[in-house]
Design an enzyme around this catalytic site. Structure first.
Site, PDB file in Angstrom:
ATOM      1  N   ASP A 107      34.712 -74.539 -69.411  1.00  0.00           N
ATOM      2  CA  ASP A 107      33.413 -73.935 -69.099  1.00  0.00           C
ATOM      3  C   ASP A 107      33.189 -72.605 -69.815  1.00  0.00           C
ATOM      4  OD1 ASP A 107      33.279 -76.040 -67.331  1.00  0.00           O
ATOM      5  OD2 ASP A 107      32.767 -74.814 -65.586  1.00  0.00           O
TER       6      ASP A 107
ATOM      7  N   HIS B 198      25.627 -76.227 -68.874  1.00  0.00           N
ATOM      8  CA  HIS B 198      26.117 -75.280 -67.854  1.00  0.00           C
ATOM      9  C   HIS B 198      25.062 -74.201 -67.596  1.00  0.00           C
ATOM     10  CE1 HIS B 198      29.186 -73.737 -65.301  1.00  0.00           C
ATOM     11  NE2 HIS B 198      29.610 -72.757 -66.063  1.00  0.00           N
TER      12      HIS B 198
ATOM     13  N   HIS C  14      23.560 -68.967 -66.998  1.00  0.00           N
ATOM     14  CA  HIS C  14      24.684 -68.882 -66.053  1.00  0.00           C
ATOM     15  C   HIS C  14      24.387 -67.892 -64.912  1.00  0.00           C
ATOM     16  CE1 HIS C  14      28.904 -68.677 -64.698  1.00  0.00           C
ATOM     17  NE2 HIS C  14      29.055 -69.797 -65.368  1.00  0.00           N
TER      18      HIS C  14
ATOM     19  N   HIS D  61      38.518 -72.456 -68.477  1.00  0.00           N
ATOM     20  CA  HIS D  61      37.439 -71.637 -69.026  1.00  0.00           C
ATOM     21  C   HIS D  61      37.807 -71.100 -70.403  1.00  0.00           C
ATOM     22  CE1 HIS D  61      36.642 -71.499 -64.658  1.00  0.00           C
ATOM     23  NE2 HIS D  61      35.367 -71.349 -64.998  1.00  0.00           N
TER      24      HIS D  61
HETATM   25 ZN   LIG Z   1      30.696 -71.041 -65.575  1.00  0.00          ZN
END
Ligand SMILES: [Zn+2]
Length: 254
Positions: free
Chosen positions: A70, A121, A125, A217
């Site tokens: 991510d 995503h 964010h 991540h």
């Molecule tokens: Zn995220």
């Protein structure tokens, strides 16, 4: 989901009626607020499916897992992660943030060129506010990112992951309208807070099994010692255990 919301409305109306006719104010209050707890649970628990149909694993009878990364793209991390994935013959889904993708279109194209999947995503964010965003704000978060997240000659993302896994009451309809599916995880690496990549890798490898969706991540908020190194150690450990990193087909998400 519509059935759930209809039930909530009916329960609240029943609670109001109970309160108004004075049968029991205590029970009326309990009945009125219990559905709110249910809604909060399904908004804030990343794996909960009550408000938004959410996948936390995939169907397989082979030794394979789904590695998801991510918060990219990141000019420092993404190229190194792509090289690592190549070295291990691994495939991954990169859940990219739209405005970051817009700043690095070459990285988006390179992720796709190397055979990985680009996931959605959101555009900015909005981790703290996505859960209470209006329908128009949810729509903007989805639509503004579609262009930057579509590589040249490629297709728009099929998978969506809400920021920090927290959903929104309007999300299900917005996803269905755009042909997106919500993908969560069942193995959280903890790399966002960790300072020791080995502990991150050990934690992931302890929990990973066939069909698992792994959450890792990339990018600046991660501690310098953990960035990329944790992914390198996870990939090495998965190899040692004979677990391949694959991108599941739609038919495996049921
Ligand atoms: Zn995220």
């Amino acid at each position: 989901m519509r059935f759930s919301l209809l039930c909530i409305v009916i329960i609240k109306i029943a609670a109001l009626i109970l309160g108004l006719i004075g049968v029991s104010m205590g029970w009326a209050l309990v009945l009125f607020f219990v559905p709110d707890l249910w809604v909060l649970y399904h908004l804030f628990m990343p794996g909960a499916s009550g408000l938004v149909r959410t996948f936390t694993r995939f169907q397989t009878d082979r030794p394979e897992v789904w590695l998801t990364i991510d918060d990219g793209p990141d000019e420092h991390d993404t190229p190194r992660i792509l090289d690592l994935l190549d070295q291990h013959g691994a495939r991954a889904t990169f859940f990219l943030v739209g405005e970051r993708a817009a700043r690095h279109p070459a990285l988006v194209a390179e992720i796709a060129r190397r055979g990985h999947e680009i996931g959605h995503h959101t555009h900015t964010h909005p981790a703290g506010t996505f859960w209470c965003s209006t329908p128009a704000q949810v729509k903007r978060q989805l639509d503004a990112a579609t262009g930057p997240l579509t590589p040249p000659g490629g297709v728009p993302p099929r998978c969506f992951r809400p920021p920090v896994g927290i959903k929104n009451i309007w999300l299900q309809c917005a996803l269905v309208a755009r042909g997106l599916i919500c993908v969560s995880w069942n193995v959280r690496s903890g790399d966002s807070f960790a300072r020791d990549p080995q502990k991150v890798a050990e934690h992931v490898l302890r929990l990973a099994k066939p069909g698992s969706i792994l959450l890792l991540h990339e990018g600046a908020p991660l501690h310098d010692a953990v960035r990329v190194t944790a992914i390198a150690q996870v990939l090495a450990g998965l190899d040692a255990r004979g677990l391949r990193c694959v991108i599941p087909a739609d038919a495996q998400l049921r």
